[in-house]
Enzyme design. Structure first.
Site: not given
Ligand code: B16
Ligand code: MG
Length: 219
Positions: A13, A15
């Protein structure tokens, strides 16, 4: 030591895992909430983690005293994103979360592939600011998917673009919706931080703890 041998790739991922732009998301949504007189808090902001911009707006509007038209919602999402883009315009490679540059380098050294699976439509801008545009073997962003996390689409597409069986990929996420997405795609999951405690196959409080478990020494 954390055992990487079952995997051919790590799918990250963006952020909350590679870099934290949570504060910029929070401040931008807070500006909208204040402009509209809608109550907003860190708790509400936590529920927006990992979910798409329009779904994040719906979370914010749950506490709104009036209903908004689709045109008004589109305008608010646009305004939020302009403020967010101002906030991330100062990002630099040194803003990566602690241990992450070393983890990325280690994967290359070991010949493992790496990919990004993010809900953000600002993924390419963020990667450019971090000087990571050409680093990953696959980058799937919010602009490439129809259904956002927790739907498995973003992680499934990352495995597909890597040309790998999802079972040979490890999903690394900071959000509950992201862990559900990675698991739904058929990956083992590694959670970072409080939102993923108790729900992922592996868990570390911070990215630096993951780096240490990989045998990386950090000063
Ligand atoms: P954008 P990730 C997510 O990124 C953020 O965690 C989430 O807060 C945000 O609403 C979403 O991206 C959409 O972002 O407005 O830039 O398209 O954690 O999936 O990398
Ligand atoms: Mg995240």
């Amino acid at each position: 030591m954390f055992d990487l041998s079952p995997y051919d790739a790590i799918v990250f991922d963006l952020d909350g895992v590679i870099v934290s732009t949570d504060e910029q998301h929070y401040l931008a949504w807070k500006m909208i909430a204040d402009d509209e007189g809608i109550p907003y808090s860190r708790e509400i902001n936590n529920r927006q983690r990992g979910v798409s911009r329009m779904e994040s707006l719906d979370v914010l509007l749950e506490a709104a005293p009036k209903a908004y038209s689709q045109a008004e919602k589109n305008e608010m999402a646009f305004r939020k994103n302009e403020e967010y883009k101002r906030g991330i315009s100062f990002l630099k490679p040194g803003d990566m979360l602690e241990g992450m540059p070393e983890i990325l380098a280690l994967l290359k050294e070991k010949g493992l592939k790496s990919a990004i699976a993010s809900s953000s439509k600002n993924t390419n801008t963020i990667l450019e600011r971090l000087e990571l545009s050409n680093w990953f073997d696959a980058v799937v962003s919010g602009s490439d998917i129809k259904a956002s996390k927790p739907d498995p689409e973003v992680f499934s597409l990352a495995a597909q673009w890597l040309g790998l069986d999802p079972a040979k990929c490890l999903c690394v996420e900071d959000a509950k919706a992201g862990i559900e997405s990675g698991r739904g795609a058929g990956m083992k999951t590694l959670g970072i931080g409080p939102s993923t405690r108790g729900i992922s196959d592996f868990h570390f409080e911070e990215t630096r703890d993951f780096a240490l478990a990989l045998g990386i020494s950090l000063s």
